[in-house]
Design a protein around this motif. Structure first.
Motif, PDB file in Angstrom:
ATOM      1  N   TYR A 190      -4.800 -13.858   3.498  1.00  0.00           N
ATOM      2  CA  TYR A 190      -3.787 -13.962   2.444  1.00  0.00           C
ATOM      3  C   TYR A 190      -3.822 -12.722   1.552  1.00  0.00           C
ATOM      4  CZ  TYR A 190      -1.530 -15.584  -1.838  1.00  0.00           C
ATOM      5  OH  TYR A 190      -0.718 -15.694  -2.934  1.00  0.00           O
ATOM      6  N   ASN A 191      -5.014 -12.301   1.176  1.00  0.00           N
ATOM      7  CA  ASN A 191      -5.154 -11.121   0.311  1.00  0.00           C
ATOM      8  C   ASN A 191      -4.635  -9.856   0.980  1.00  0.00           C
ATOM      9  OD1 ASN A 191      -6.227 -12.653  -1.722  1.00  0.00           O
ATOM     10  ND2 ASN A 191      -8.344 -12.055  -1.336  1.00  0.00           N
ATOM     11  N   ILE A 192      -4.861  -9.714   2.268  1.00  0.00           N
ATOM     12  CA  ILE A 192      -4.361  -8.534   2.993  1.00  0.00           C
ATOM     13  C   ILE A 192      -2.844  -8.460   2.889  1.00  0.00           C
ATOM     14  CG2 ILE A 192      -4.043  -7.512   5.286  1.00  0.00           C
ATOM     15  CD1 ILE A 192      -6.921  -8.582   5.913  1.00  0.00           C
ATOM     16  N   PHE A 193      -2.175  -9.571   3.135  1.00  0.00           N
ATOM     17  CA  PHE A 193      -0.715  -9.582   3.057  1.00  0.00           C
ATOM     18  C   PHE A 193      -0.231  -9.333   1.630  1.00  0.00           C
ATOM     19  CE2 PHE A 193      -1.031 -11.761   7.149  1.00  0.00           C
ATOM     20  CZ  PHE A 193      -0.039 -11.097   7.859  1.00  0.00           C
ATOM     21  N   LYS A 194      -0.854 -10.010   0.684  1.00  0.00           N
ATOM     22  CA  LYS A 194      -0.452  -9.864  -0.714  1.00  0.00           C
ATOM     23  C   LYS A 194      -0.679  -8.433  -1.203  1.00  0.00           C
ATOM     24  CE  LYS A 194      -2.950 -12.138  -3.607  1.00  0.00           C
ATOM     25  NZ  LYS A 194      -3.604 -13.131  -4.467  1.00  0.00           N
ATOM     26  N   MET A 195      -1.839  -7.883  -0.896  1.00  0.00           N
ATOM     27  CA  MET A 195      -2.141  -6.515  -1.346  1.00  0.00           C
ATOM     28  C   MET A 195      -1.193  -5.506  -0.710  1.00  0.00           C
ATOM     29  SD  MET A 195      -6.288  -6.687  -1.470  1.00  0.00           S
ATOM     30  CE  MET A 195      -6.490  -4.939  -1.730  1.00  0.00           C
ATOM     31  N   ARG A 216      12.185  -6.012   2.746  1.00  0.00           N
ATOM     32  CA  ARG A 216      12.396  -5.576   4.125  1.00  0.00           C
ATOM     33  C   ARG A 216      11.179  -4.801   4.631  1.00  0.00           C
ATOM     34  NH1 ARG A 216      17.759  -6.138   2.779  1.00  0.00           N
ATOM     35  NH2 ARG A 216      18.272  -4.179   1.815  1.00  0.00           N
ATOM     36  N   GLU A 217      10.591  -3.998   3.755  1.00  0.00           N
ATOM     37  CA  GLU A 217       9.373  -3.268   4.122  1.00  0.00           C
ATOM     38  C   GLU A 217       8.248  -4.255   4.415  1.00  0.00           C
ATOM     39  OE1 GLU A 217       6.950  -0.390   5.254  1.00  0.00           O
ATOM     40  OE2 GLU A 217       9.037  -0.019   4.699  1.00  0.00           O
ATOM     41  N   ASN A 218       8.127  -5.272   3.590  1.00  0.00           N
ATOM     42  CA  ASN A 218       7.116  -6.302   3.816  1.00  0.00           C
ATOM     43  C   ASN A 218       7.397  -7.054   5.119  1.00  0.00           C
ATOM     44  OD1 ASN A 218       4.759  -7.702   2.737  1.00  0.00           O
ATOM     45  ND2 ASN A 218       6.120  -9.461   2.616  1.00  0.00           N
ATOM     46  N   ASP A 219       8.659  -7.347   5.390  1.00  0.00           N
ATOM     47  CA  ASP A 219       9.030  -8.008   6.642  1.00  0.00           C
ATOM     48  C   ASP A 219       8.611  -7.176   7.843  1.00  0.00           C
ATOM     49  OD1 ASP A 219      10.126 -10.144   5.281  1.00  0.00           O
ATOM     50  OD2 ASP A 219      12.201  -9.461   5.508  1.00  0.00           O
ATOM     51  N   ARG A 220       8.786  -5.862   7.755  1.00  0.00           N
ATOM     52  CA  ARG A 220       8.372  -4.978   8.859  1.00  0.00           C
ATOM     53  C   ARG A 220       6.862  -5.063   9.060  1.00  0.00           C
ATOM     54  NH1 ARG A 220      12.949  -2.021   7.042  1.00  0.00           N
ATOM     55  NH2 ARG A 220      11.858  -0.938   5.383  1.00  0.00           N
ATOM     56  N   TYR A 221       6.120  -5.095   7.969  1.00  0.00           N
ATOM     57  CA  TYR A 221       4.660  -5.204   8.054  1.00  0.00           C
ATOM     58  C   TYR A 221       4.259  -6.530   8.714  1.00  0.00           C
ATOM     59  CZ  TYR A 221      -0.204  -5.596   6.638  1.00  0.00           C
ATOM     60  OH  TYR A 221      -1.560  -5.753   6.635  1.00  0.00           O
ATOM     61  N   ILE A 222       4.906  -7.614   8.321  1.00  0.00           N
ATOM     62  CA  ILE A 222       4.600  -8.927   8.899  1.00  0.00           C
ATOM     63  C   ILE A 222       4.948  -8.958  10.382  1.00  0.00           C
ATOM     64  CG2 ILE A 222       5.291 -11.365   8.876  1.00  0.00           C
ATOM     65  CD1 ILE A 222       5.430 -11.100   5.792  1.00  0.00           C
ATOM     66  N   LYS A 223       6.104  -8.409  10.740  1.00  0.00           N
ATOM     67  CA  LYS A 223       6.498  -8.384  12.155  1.00  0.00           C
ATOM     68  C   LYS A 223       5.509  -7.578  12.988  1.00  0.00           C
ATOM     69  CE  LYS A 223      11.350  -9.287  11.437  1.00  0.00           C
ATOM     70  NZ  LYS A 223      12.700  -8.798  11.352  1.00  0.00           N
ATOM     71  N   LYS A 224       5.024  -6.481  12.425  1.00  0.00           N
ATOM     72  CA  LYS A 224       4.019  -5.680  13.126  1.00  0.00           C
ATOM     73  C   LYS A 224       2.736  -6.487  13.307  1.00  0.00           C
ATOM     74  CE  LYS A 224       1.414  -1.377  12.782  1.00  0.00           C
ATOM     75  NZ  LYS A 224       1.047  -0.258  11.927  1.00  0.00           N
ATOM     76  N   ALA A 225       2.319  -7.176  12.261  1.00  0.00           N
ATOM     77  CA  ALA A 225       1.114  -8.004  12.343  1.00  0.00           C
ATOM     78  C   ALA A 225       1.294  -9.107  13.384  1.00  0.00           C
ATOM     79  CB  ALA A 225       0.790  -8.604  10.982  1.00  0.00           C
ATOM     80  N   LEU A 226       2.461  -9.715  13.434  1.00  0.00           N
ATOM     81  CA  LEU A 226       2.717 -10.773  14.410  1.00  0.00           C
ATOM     82  C   LEU A 226       2.720 -10.241  15.840  1.00  0.00           C
ATOM     83  CD1 LEU A 226       5.401 -12.861  12.507  1.00  0.00           C
ATOM     84  CD2 LEU A 226       2.975 -13.405  12.859  1.00  0.00           C
TER      85      LEU A 226
END
Length: 142
Positions: free
Chosen positions: A10-15, A99-109
């Motif tokens: 959770y902290n990784i995503f939030k940070m 949108r930048e955060n969405d790109r990060y999440i999609k990469k993580a997924l």
């Protein structure tokens, strides 16, 4: 163990989200980034709803919101229900950060899908869905 691992992820995503917001926009403070995130997640709250959620006075909330409006991250629209209050809406300037955060999440997924089998990914998806439903229902009960 579970709580430690959950908190760490959770902290990784939030940070990542707040760091990318503040790095991309030199004009935003971390507190402003947090406030914008809360306003966005509340779904066009009134100033009073935002103030109550944050546990701050309405004048303090109004001051903070006016700063974000001046910087172009929020717009205030007059409430149709009560012409004396305003609803808060994030602007496209703010949505770029999401949108930048969405790109990060999609990469993580994508990485998760590489690391784990299809069955494990499906199991993770089911667990996350169940957790989301549980947390949503729990919030209603509070």
């Amino acid at each position: 163990m579970l709580s430690h691992e959950f908190q760490a992820v959770y902290n990784i995503f939030k940070m990542n989200f707040y760091a990318s917001m503040c790095a991309t926009s030199k004009e935003l403070t971390m507190q402003e980034a947090f406030s914008l995130d809360i306003i966005y997640m509340l779904g066009e709250p009134t100033i009073l709803e935002y103030a109550k959620y944050m546990g701050i006075s309405q004048p303090n909330a109004t001051y903070k919101i006016n700063q974000l409006v001046d910087k172009g991250y929020l717009i205030k629209t007059v409430s149709q229900e009560d012409k004396r209050s305003y609803h808060l809406k994030a602007t496209s300037k703010f949505l770029e950060f999401y949108r930048e955060n969405d790109r990060y999440i999609k990469k993580a997924l994508r990485e998760i899908e590489k690391l784990f089998s299809k069955e494990e990914v499906k199991s993770l998806e089911k667990m996350l869905h169940t957790i989301r439903i549980f947390m949503t229902e729990k919030k209603k009960d509070d």
